[in-house]
Write a protein that holds these residues in place. Sequence first.
Motif, PDB file in Angstrom:
ATOM      1  N   GLY A 168       6.248 -17.307  32.114  1.00  0.00           N
ATOM      2  CA  GLY A 168       6.033 -17.994  30.850  1.00  0.00           C
ATOM      3  C   GLY A 168       5.620 -19.442  31.001  1.00  0.00           C
ATOM      4  N   ALA A 169       5.372 -19.865  32.253  1.00  0.00           N
ATOM      5  CA  ALA A 169       5.011 -21.264  32.490  1.00  0.00           C
ATOM      6  C   ALA A 169       3.544 -21.537  32.181  1.00  0.00           C
ATOM      7  CB  ALA A 169       5.302 -21.643  33.942  1.00  0.00           C
ATOM      8  N   MET A 170       2.715 -20.516  32.317  1.00  0.00           N
ATOM      9  CA  MET A 170       1.282 -20.656  32.070  1.00  0.00           C
ATOM     10  C   MET A 170       0.783 -19.481  31.236  1.00  0.00           C
ATOM     11  SD  MET A 170      -0.383 -23.277  33.159  1.00  0.00           S
ATOM     12  CE  MET A 170       0.000 -24.764  34.076  1.00  0.00           C
ATOM     13  N   PRO A 171      -0.203 -19.711  30.375  1.00  0.00           N
ATOM     14  CA  PRO A 171      -0.712 -21.023  29.936  1.00  0.00           C
ATOM     15  C   PRO A 171       0.408 -21.828  29.267  1.00  0.00           C
ATOM     16  CG  PRO A 171      -2.143 -19.225  29.184  1.00  0.00           C
ATOM     17  CD  PRO A 171      -0.886 -18.605  29.674  1.00  0.00           C
ATOM     18  N   LEU A 172       0.257 -23.133  29.263  1.00  0.00           N
ATOM     19  CA  LEU A 172       1.298 -23.989  28.713  1.00  0.00           C
ATOM     20  C   LEU A 172       1.592 -23.602  27.261  1.00  0.00           C
ATOM     21  CD1 LEU A 172       0.116 -27.470  30.033  1.00  0.00           C
ATOM     22  CD2 LEU A 172       2.096 -26.172  30.833  1.00  0.00           C
ATOM     23  N   PRO A 173       2.864 -23.421  26.914  1.00  0.00           N
ATOM     24  CA  PRO A 173       3.210 -23.075  25.528  1.00  0.00           C
ATOM     25  C   PRO A 173       2.657 -24.061  24.513  1.00  0.00           C
ATOM     26  CG  PRO A 173       5.106 -22.750  26.971  1.00  0.00           C
ATOM     27  CD  PRO A 173       4.043 -23.420  27.794  1.00  0.00           C
ATOM     28  N   SER A 174       2.626 -25.350  24.888  1.00  0.00           N
ATOM     29  CA  SER A 174       2.079 -26.355  23.968  1.00  0.00           C
ATOM     30  C   SER A 174       0.586 -26.143  23.744  1.00  0.00           C
ATOM     31  CB  SER A 174       2.325 -27.756  24.522  1.00  0.00           C
ATOM     32  OG  SER A 174       1.723 -27.911  25.802  1.00  0.00           O
ATOM     33  N   TYR A 175      -0.086 -25.533  24.722  1.00  0.00           N
ATOM     34  CA  TYR A 175      -1.527 -25.264  24.598  1.00  0.00           C
ATOM     35  C   TYR A 175      -1.771 -24.015  23.750  1.00  0.00           C
ATOM     36  CZ  TYR A 175      -6.359 -24.319  25.949  1.00  0.00           C
ATOM     37  OH  TYR A 175      -7.707 -24.080  25.924  1.00  0.00           O
ATOM     38  N   THR A 176      -1.033 -22.942  24.035  1.00  0.00           N
ATOM     39  CA  THR A 176      -1.244 -21.702  23.291  1.00  0.00           C
ATOM     40  C   THR A 176      -0.771 -21.806  21.843  1.00  0.00           C
ATOM     41  OG1 THR A 176       0.878 -20.850  24.125  1.00  0.00           O
ATOM     42  CG2 THR A 176      -1.111 -20.247  25.347  1.00  0.00           C
ATOM     43  N   ALA A 177       0.098 -22.793  21.551  1.00  0.00           N
ATOM     44  CA  ALA A 177       0.537 -22.983  20.168  1.00  0.00           C
ATOM     45  C   ALA A 177      -0.640 -23.335  19.274  1.00  0.00           C
ATOM     46  CB  ALA A 177       1.603 -24.079  20.101  1.00  0.00           C
ATOM     47  N   VAL A 178      -1.633 -24.014  19.848  1.00  0.00           N
ATOM     48  CA  VAL A 178      -2.832 -24.395  19.096  1.00  0.00           C
ATOM     49  C   VAL A 178      -4.002 -23.458  19.426  1.00  0.00           C
ATOM     50  CG1 VAL A 178      -4.486 -26.247  18.648  1.00  0.00           C
ATOM     51  CG2 VAL A 178      -2.072 -26.793  19.027  1.00  0.00           C
ATOM     52  N   HIS A 179      -4.153 -23.164  20.727  1.00  0.00           N
ATOM     53  CA  HIS A 179      -5.243 -22.289  21.176  1.00  0.00           C
ATOM     54  C   HIS A 179      -4.675 -20.877  21.340  1.00  0.00           C
ATOM     55  CE1 HIS A 179      -6.079 -26.418  22.471  1.00  0.00           C
ATOM     56  NE2 HIS A 179      -7.363 -26.124  22.309  1.00  0.00           N
ATOM     57  N   THR A 180      -4.454 -20.221  20.237  1.00  0.00           N
ATOM     58  CA  THR A 180      -3.767 -18.918  20.264  1.00  0.00           C
ATOM     59  C   THR A 180      -4.548 -17.863  21.029  1.00  0.00           C
ATOM     60  OG1 THR A 180      -4.778 -18.395  18.115  1.00  0.00           O
ATOM     61  CG2 THR A 180      -2.568 -19.361  18.092  1.00  0.00           C
ATOM     62  N   GLU A 181      -5.865 -18.026  21.128  1.00  0.00           N
ATOM     63  CA  GLU A 181      -6.662 -17.034  21.852  1.00  0.00           C
ATOM     64  C   GLU A 181      -6.373 -17.032  23.344  1.00  0.00           C
ATOM     65  OE1 GLU A 181      -8.778 -20.895  22.154  1.00  0.00           O
ATOM     66  OE2 GLU A 181      -7.768 -19.798  20.548  1.00  0.00           O
ATOM     67  N   ALA A 182      -5.716 -18.094  23.843  1.00  0.00           N
ATOM     68  CA  ALA A 182      -5.412 -18.189  25.270  1.00  0.00           C
ATOM     69  C   ALA A 182      -4.131 -17.443  25.654  1.00  0.00           C
ATOM     70  CB  ALA A 182      -5.281 -19.657  25.676  1.00  0.00           C
ATOM     71  N   LYS A 183      -3.409 -16.939  24.682  1.00  0.00           N
ATOM     72  CA  LYS A 183      -2.172 -16.215  24.986  1.00  0.00           C
ATOM     73  C   LYS A 183      -2.476 -14.957  25.796  1.00  0.00           C
ATOM     74  CE  LYS A 183       0.502 -17.774  20.961  1.00  0.00           C
ATOM     75  NZ  LYS A 183       1.219 -17.356  19.735  1.00  0.00           N
ATOM     76  N   VAL A 184      -1.589 -14.655  26.735  1.00  0.00           N
ATOM     77  CA  VAL A 184      -1.731 -13.471  27.577  1.00  0.00           C
ATOM     78  C   VAL A 184      -0.786 -12.395  27.054  1.00  0.00           C
ATOM     79  CG1 VAL A 184      -1.529 -12.541  29.919  1.00  0.00           C
ATOM     80  CG2 VAL A 184      -2.368 -14.871  29.577  1.00  0.00           C
ATOM     81  N   SER A 185      -1.323 -11.324  26.558  1.00  0.00           N
ATOM     82  CA  SER A 185      -0.517 -10.247  25.980  1.00  0.00           C
ATOM     83  C   SER A 185       0.081  -9.381  27.090  1.00  0.00           C
ATOM     84  CB  SER A 185      -1.387  -9.378  25.076  1.00  0.00           C
ATOM     85  OG  SER A 185      -2.330  -8.644  25.847  1.00  0.00           O
ATOM     86  N   PRO A 186       1.074  -8.566  26.775  1.00  0.00           N
ATOM     87  CA  PRO A 186       1.610  -7.630  27.776  1.00  0.00           C
ATOM     88  C   PRO A 186       0.525  -6.740  28.374  1.00  0.00           C
ATOM     89  CG  PRO A 186       3.093  -7.753  25.907  1.00  0.00           C
ATOM     90  CD  PRO A 186       1.869  -8.528  25.521  1.00  0.00           C
ATOM     91  N   ALA A 187      -0.435  -6.316  27.552  1.00  0.00           N
ATOM     92  CA  ALA A 187      -1.530  -5.486  28.063  1.00  0.00           C
ATOM     93  C   ALA A 187      -2.403  -6.277  29.037  1.00  0.00           C
ATOM     94  CB  ALA A 187      -2.375  -4.964  26.900  1.00  0.00           C
TER      95      ALA A 187
END
Length: 320
Positions: free
Chosen positions: A118-137
């Motif tokens: 859960g360290a990357m991508p930075l939570p503060s970054y994905t909070a705004v850039h939601t497309e950068a979140k890595v899903s379980p899939a």
Amino acid sequence: MRTNRKPLYQRKAFIIIMILFLGFVGIQFVRPDVPNPPVTGDLEVPADVKAIVQRACYDCHSNNTNLRWYDKIVPVYWGVASHIKDGRADLNFSEWNKLAPADQKAKLWESINQIISGAMPLPSYTAVHTEAKVSPADLAVLKNYLASMVHNKPADTAAINAADKQYQHWEKNETAIAKLPTAANGIAYIPDYKNWQPISTTERFDNNTLRVIFGNDIAVKAIKENNIHPWPNGAIFAKVAWAQLQDKDGTTHTGEFKQVEYMIKDDKKYASTYGWGWARFKTPKMVPYGGANVLFTNECMNCHKPMAAEDFVFTLPIKH
């Protein structure tokens, strides 16, 4: 007599708002440069893996940074520029060709391990850039790709002989250390880790090693009391790595001893290195990693930097 003059408090409020507005406009011109240098050697992986890495990592870890309009507004821009500078310094997928094949595999393992934690991508970054979140899939795709790079097969004769030879030296006490080796930053090898309690295990399947993390009494007490945010001064971890051997029946066990790494918590003594003292000793002779160059600690810090919210510790204690 009637006047249209505004009350004093309204005039003061207007002046303050104008000062703030002009200040906000003024700082927009204080902009550190965020260049996009040429790509010298991009990451070469299957298309599905590449798409996930590009979406989740490339804005900070490549020369193809895509700044959105809201990224360009100061003071947000200052933080973005700092993240990009640090990200490229630690790992730049646009300069992938500069890494040796073994280092490429290690960096991929490290990157996926940080995503898992859960360290990357930075939570503060994905909070705004939601497309950068890595899903379980997405994570499953990355893990499967990394697993495909490892060929699990019975250990070859050379690996078995190396482990046996090392064990014979140990039996004859030929690996005894007369004087405790000391790293360039003054941290000495701590032989007592063998009496500490195991608190977690990890597997580096990128280089076929098994690791056990031991904790001293202070670290174990902190775990029992859930006093790990931050860890108390005096807590020490020892991460011990062995080669990973697999017999013909598929059973995995330890082989040749590789190294032991230490993290020692003292937020005053080691204030300049995130409050932790770092050291690594390799082979049974416990040769200090980095030689006489104290800058080896930068490598440790860069790896652990994404875990700042966890006091820079990757170790997740095994719950009993």
